[in-house]
Design a protein around this motif. Sequence first.
Motif, PDB file in Angstrom:
ATOM      1  N   GLU A   1     -35.783  28.857  81.510  1.00 20.05           N
ATOM      2  CA  GLU A   1     -35.258  27.488  81.552  1.00 20.05           C
ATOM      3  C   GLU A   1     -35.686  26.696  80.325  1.00 20.05           C
ATOM      4  O   GLU A   1     -34.911  25.931  79.777  1.00 20.05           O
ATOM      5  CB  GLU A   1     -35.731  26.784  82.818  1.00 20.05           C
ATOM      6  CG  GLU A   1     -35.077  27.321  84.070  1.00 20.05           C
ATOM      7  CD  GLU A   1     -35.537  26.580  85.301  1.00 20.05           C
ATOM      8  OE1 GLU A   1     -36.014  25.428  85.186  1.00 20.05           O
ATOM      9  OE2 GLU A   1     -35.415  27.156  86.388  1.00 20.05           O
TER      10      GLU A   1
ATOM     11  N   THR B   1     -34.223  40.976  82.377  1.00 19.57           N
ATOM     12  CA  THR B   1     -33.439  40.862  83.600  1.00 19.57           C
ATOM     13  C   THR B   1     -32.058  40.287  83.339  1.00 19.57           C
ATOM     14  O   THR B   1     -31.195  40.359  84.196  1.00 19.57           O
ATOM     15  CB  THR B   1     -34.159  39.959  84.619  1.00 19.57           C
ATOM     16  OG1 THR B   1     -34.292  38.652  84.057  1.00 19.57           O
ATOM     17  CG2 THR B   1     -35.510  40.519  85.009  1.00 19.57           C
ATOM     18  N   GLY B   2     -31.869  39.678  82.181  1.00 20.09           N
ATOM     19  CA  GLY B   2     -30.609  39.003  81.879  1.00 20.09           C
ATOM     20  C   GLY B   2     -30.702  37.511  82.152  1.00 20.09           C
ATOM     21  O   GLY B   2     -29.839  36.736  81.761  1.00 20.09           O
ATOM     22  N   SER B   3     -31.752  37.102  82.825  1.00 19.79           N
ATOM     23  CA  SER B   3     -31.987  35.690  83.113  1.00 19.79           C
ATOM     24  C   SER B   3     -32.723  35.061  81.935  1.00 19.79           C
ATOM     25  O   SER B   3     -33.733  35.595  81.474  1.00 19.79           O
ATOM     26  CB  SER B   3     -32.826  35.572  84.391  1.00 19.79           C
ATOM     27  OG  SER B   3     -33.205  34.244  84.613  1.00 19.79           O
ATOM     28  N   GLN B   4     -32.230  33.949  81.462  1.00 16.68           N
ATOM     29  CA  GLN B   4     -32.869  33.261  80.345  1.00 16.68           C
ATOM     30  C   GLN B   4     -33.899  32.259  80.859  1.00 16.68           C
ATOM     31  O   GLN B   4     -33.676  31.613  81.887  1.00 16.68           O
ATOM     32  CB  GLN B   4     -31.825  32.519  79.500  1.00 16.68           C
ATOM     33  CG  GLN B   4     -30.881  33.446  78.765  1.00 16.68           C
ATOM     34  CD  GLN B   4     -31.602  34.289  77.727  1.00 16.68           C
ATOM     35  OE1 GLN B   4     -32.457  33.821  77.004  1.00 16.68           O
ATOM     36  NE2 GLN B   4     -31.254  35.565  77.685  1.00 16.68           N
TER      37      GLN B   4
ATOM     38  N   CYS C   1     -41.362  33.477  84.325  1.00 17.80           N
ATOM     39  CA  CYS C   1     -40.103  32.721  84.367  1.00 17.80           C
ATOM     40  C   CYS C   1     -38.914  33.604  84.756  1.00 17.80           C
ATOM     41  O   CYS C   1     -37.776  33.154  84.737  1.00 17.80           O
ATOM     42  CB  CYS C   1     -39.861  32.001  83.042  1.00 17.80           C
ATOM     43  SG  CYS C   1     -39.478  33.066  81.656  1.00 17.80           S
ATOM     44  N   GLY C   2     -39.170  34.863  85.103  1.00 19.43           N
ATOM     45  CA  GLY C   2     -38.122  35.747  85.602  1.00 19.43           C
ATOM     46  C   GLY C   2     -37.236  36.368  84.537  1.00 19.43           C
ATOM     47  O   GLY C   2     -36.192  36.929  84.858  1.00 19.43           O
ATOM     48  N   ALA C   3     -37.645  36.300  83.279  1.00 18.29           N
ATOM     49  CA  ALA C   3     -36.819  36.825  82.186  1.00 18.29           C
ATOM     50  C   ALA C   3     -36.980  38.331  81.995  1.00 18.29           C
ATOM     51  O   ALA C   3     -36.088  38.972  81.446  1.00 18.29           O
ATOM     52  CB  ALA C   3     -37.139  36.100  80.882  1.00 18.29           C
TER      53      ALA C   3
END
Length: 124
Positions: A48, A43-46, A92-94
């Motif tokens: 945490e 997603t571009g989200s790393q 974690c949405g990654a």
Amino acid sequence: MPGARDGMWLDDEAGRLVRPYTVSNGRTRPSAHFDLLTMVMATGSQPENYLGPDHAQVLELCDDPMSVAELSAHVRLPAVVTKVLLSDLVDCGAVTTKAPRTVAAVPNDMNILEAVLHGLRKRL
């Protein structure tokens, strides 16, 4: 020869030095459902928190859409371990997933089965 990012986790002769289920903390069931044909993409989200080198490797491979089966082959882990790693990354949405398209036909539709049989007979 192992790459720089593989470091101490790979040995030229012995192969992987960490057992596959150690990577998933002994978990054998992912928290999300994955088919071997499920497509996964970052997603571009790393995350945490840093999850580990195997999570990072899987996330790096997900820059382009890739199936769970392909990811498993690239990271050289059993599919169930790869699914556990992916479920951590989904949580974690990654990464995001897309389930494979399902066929609208009934699996035991006689017309389809007869057409397949006819096609096979023509080829033989």
